[in-house]
Write a protein that holds these residues in place. Sequence first.
Motif, PDB file in Angstrom:
ATOM      1  N   ILE A   1      16.595 -13.132  39.395  1.00 37.67           N
ATOM      2  CA  ILE A   1      15.187 -13.009  39.521  1.00 37.67           C
ATOM      3  C   ILE A   1      14.986 -11.718  40.294  1.00 37.67           C
ATOM      4  CG2 ILE A   1      13.505 -13.834  40.814  1.00 37.67           C
ATOM      5  CD1 ILE A   1      14.627 -16.544  40.890  1.00 37.67           C
ATOM      6  N   THR A   2      13.991 -10.950  39.897  1.00 35.88           N
ATOM      7  CA  THR A   2      13.702  -9.603  40.887  1.00 35.88           C
ATOM      8  C   THR A   2      12.162  -9.873  41.112  1.00 35.88           C
ATOM      9  OG1 THR A   2      12.738  -8.247  39.104  1.00 35.88           O
ATOM     10  CG2 THR A   2      15.059  -8.484  39.672  1.00 35.88           C
TER      11      THR A   2
ATOM     12  N   VAL B   1      15.159 -10.649  47.596  1.00 34.50           N
ATOM     13  CA  VAL B   1      15.379 -12.221  47.171  1.00 34.50           C
ATOM     14  C   VAL B   1      14.253 -12.786  47.721  1.00 34.50           C
ATOM     15  CG1 VAL B   1      17.024 -14.111  47.776  1.00 34.50           C
ATOM     16  CG2 VAL B   1      17.787 -11.821  48.034  1.00 34.50           C
TER      17      VAL B   1
ATOM     18  N   LEU C   1      14.695 -12.886  33.234  1.00 38.23           N
ATOM     19  CA  LEU C   1      14.960 -14.039  34.192  1.00 38.23           C
ATOM     20  C   LEU C   1      16.395 -14.754  33.964  1.00 38.23           C
ATOM     21  CD1 LEU C   1      11.642 -16.098  33.952  1.00 38.23           C
ATOM     22  CD2 LEU C   1      12.614 -14.807  35.730  1.00 38.23           C
TER      23      LEU C   1
ATOM     24  N   ILE D   1       9.181  -9.020  38.829  1.00 36.37           N
ATOM     25  CA  ILE D   1       8.651 -10.170  37.985  1.00 36.37           C
ATOM     26  C   ILE D   1       7.402 -10.746  38.789  1.00 36.37           C
ATOM     27  CG2 ILE D   1       8.881 -12.562  36.752  1.00 36.37           C
ATOM     28  CD1 ILE D   1      10.723 -10.221  35.649  1.00 36.37           C
TER      29      ILE D   1
END
Lengths: 289, 369, 277
Positions: free
Chosen positions: C241-242, C50, C237, C245
């Motif tokens: 979110i990861t 996160v 996206l 990216i």
Amino acid sequence: MKLATRRRLSALGVLAPPLLWTLLFMFVPYAIMFTYSFYRKEFPIFIPDFQFGNYLQLIQDSQYYTVFFRTLKIAAAVAVAAVALAYPLAYFLVFKIRSPSLRAALYMAVIVPLWVSYLLRAYTWKTILGSEGVLNSFLVWSGILEGPTDLLLYNQFAVVLTLTYIFIPFVVMPVYTALEKIPRNLIEASQDLGVGPLRTFLGVTLPLSIPGILAGATFAFCLTFGDFVAPVLVGGPSGTMIANVIQSQFGIALNWPLGAALSIVVLIIVLSIISASDRLERAGRLNLG
Amino acid sequence: MTNIIEIAGLAKTFPGGIRAVDGVSLEIRAGEFVTLLGPSGCGKTTILRLIAGFETPDAGRILLGGRDVTDDPPYRRPVNTVFQDYALFPHMTVGQNVGYGLRISGVPRAETADRIATTLRMVDLLEKIDSMPAQLSGGQRQRVALARAIIRQPKVLLLDEPLSALDVKLREAMQVELMHLHEKLGITFLLVTHDQREALVMSDRVVVLSQGRIVQCGTPAELYDRPATPYVADFIGTSNLMRATVAAIEGDEVLATAGLHRLRGAAHGRRFQPGDKVLLSIRPEKAALVTDGSAAEPGANLIEARVTEHLFHGHALRMELDIGQAAPFIVDLQLSAAVETLRLPQTGGRVAIAVPPANVMVFPAEAQP
Amino acid sequence: MSATAIAEPRRRRRRDPSFWALGALVGLILAFLYLPVIVLIVFSFNDNIVTTLPLRGFTLGWYEKMLANEEMIAAIRNSFYVAGAATLLTLLVGVPAAFALDRADFPGKTAFRRLVMLPLTLPGIITGISMLNLFRVLGFNLSLETVILGHGTALVAIVITQVYARLMRFDRRLEEASSDLGGRPWQTFLLVTLPNIRSAILGSALLAFTLSFDEIPVTFFLTGRDNTLPMYIYSTLRRGITPEINAIGTIIVVVSLALIFLSIYLLREPQRRSRAT
């Protein structure tokens, strides 16, 4: 063959490819789009017609004009905010930084993000504003907030913030150019006459930089007006803009004629704003002599 | 001798309706040094550009060495040009600039190198062979431009105001260099300039232009002594011009009245009638001053005058005199042992101007220019 | 220069309060411009799925994961293909167009200039949709090739403006000199004209490449089954979110910064550069 004729022919050879390209890929597509906007949709296809139903729908259906007004509002807000932030930046660079190399370096620092991935710059705001994002976790960690808030993301404010961030360099460029063109001796003359710095700014600098402001604001407004990426990433349902509606007409809603009509309206709005600001700019320049 | 350049009925009108060249015909012999002279906008540069092939004429033919090149592009014409601001290729060294004309026509490398060296030596710039044009002074660039233009040994060298960007001293030195180069190479030079002195110093023949037409064409001496029109008289050197009316004709002499003055002038073959309106032209250096003590040349015109101004020009003294006409009359006196400055009349002094009739040129008044 | 003489007494006046107030404001704005990019880079190395504070520790895991992501690698490959071909196309159309604008007089020149410059200020979605309409009428299937045509159209104005600006400063008499010395038109172009506008062509090509590599609005409407990198990122996206990216984003930012600085260097006025030698 006559020399003049031969020269004209070789000029035609250079001229033909870009002209044909422009005709085929710019003029014809706009013409087709214009034609489509009068077609009729009969699910699941659309049939050739000449009727104003699509345009009427835009005026009658509140769903569309609400989004239109929202888009106008957001675009105006972005234009104003971007000018408000870009102007001091450009002013500082032009009038307060004496070293030309430092000024050039700072100018570059401001301009370069313009070309750096638009998508990533929009995306970082999602990571910053999200409920588990950087800002929230910072606020919680520092004790300002007790728990994370979801007020930051997925609203019109987030869209305005993100797009302002993206378009600031676009506004700095023309404002900087306009400020740079103001003759220094004009400002010095004003100060020599005992006019205070604030009144010099309001009376001399600001009016002379209006063409730059106009150009910058026009850029920001027009590009915001057609944006559909930022609303998707940070806008949420309440931040939906006109480009998102157009996008869905060509996608899920599969109503190309209505989408074409919407596009034509966007095109007309953008073009009239560009030409209006162009004319204002030129009028301003004439006043300067 | 054969004609290397033959131009017939050349005309060129630019967009906007400006008639830059208006029916020009001209023949230039091989090996001549010819100058096109005139004020800016007289069409001289356009004629040069038409000969080089940069512009296309609306009418007329251009023959180079007997061959009609009117419809040939510049790269097929046996002429080379020295441009006004030199137009050196900024991205090439001096050597590459000079060798450009050989390189593109496939001259072998070794021969190219030899000829670059020879040509650069001719203009005294061999040590700059590897410099970039931006590192050179104005005079050096000028010489590179010359070297680049002569390396192909063209039949005709066209020079477009080649010296106008140089300062006075350098310009005079370059004039001499150009003349030497002309002698050494033996090729035809066609020069364009607005500077009459440059034209008179260097050329075998001068072509005076005005508003796209040839006004007069002749050797410097012819132009100076026998100007065809008052325009030429005033453009080549300076002239005192006086409006006058013919009173009588006596052989080749014309008796004319200008205000209160009666003057005898030379008709030089022109025919006048009593009552004709004419312009009299007198060169400042061909008039003398007569004070109380000295005697005038017998038969000379005498004009009553009052000195209004003394202007020292170094080697000469220019005097402005009031002869009761709108413009002051100018007399140039060479400051030599024969003229003692101390004995010259002072400002306000009364004198007489003495001009032999042969030095008063008479033109029809309507022949302007 | 006289400017330095005037600047001298002012240097002391420079420390007036307005300088510092304005300077602080400018500092904040610059921070606003750069913080998000820094966030992107920092979190690409953060050992947490996160994107949240506080930072947990350094890892290269996201870069490894990114390299193992075949879908993303395919998208990158597609993007190179699209951006490369689109750049070539903008040059093939844009350079002659710049010449035409600089030299030729033809009826409709103003209209041509306006039309061809339009995509600079027009939202990308309009270009995308209008070309989608065209391809539908022509019966083209959407593919990476239609994307290339779209990018070419949208970005050609960049090449035109830059090359045109350089041509305006280019001394036409250099071409006359070449022709006078026996240069055929093609020799004149290759040996004289091209070397003098080459850096503008390269600079604008790099810029077009960077922008094409990053393009979404036109790509969105014109692509078929294949994804370009930004389209891939865009679609991930929307799912969430990861940090992967962030990793690819960091690489994109670094590479595009390098390309942009290179292109700005090339687009500078040529005289300034030569005077330095």
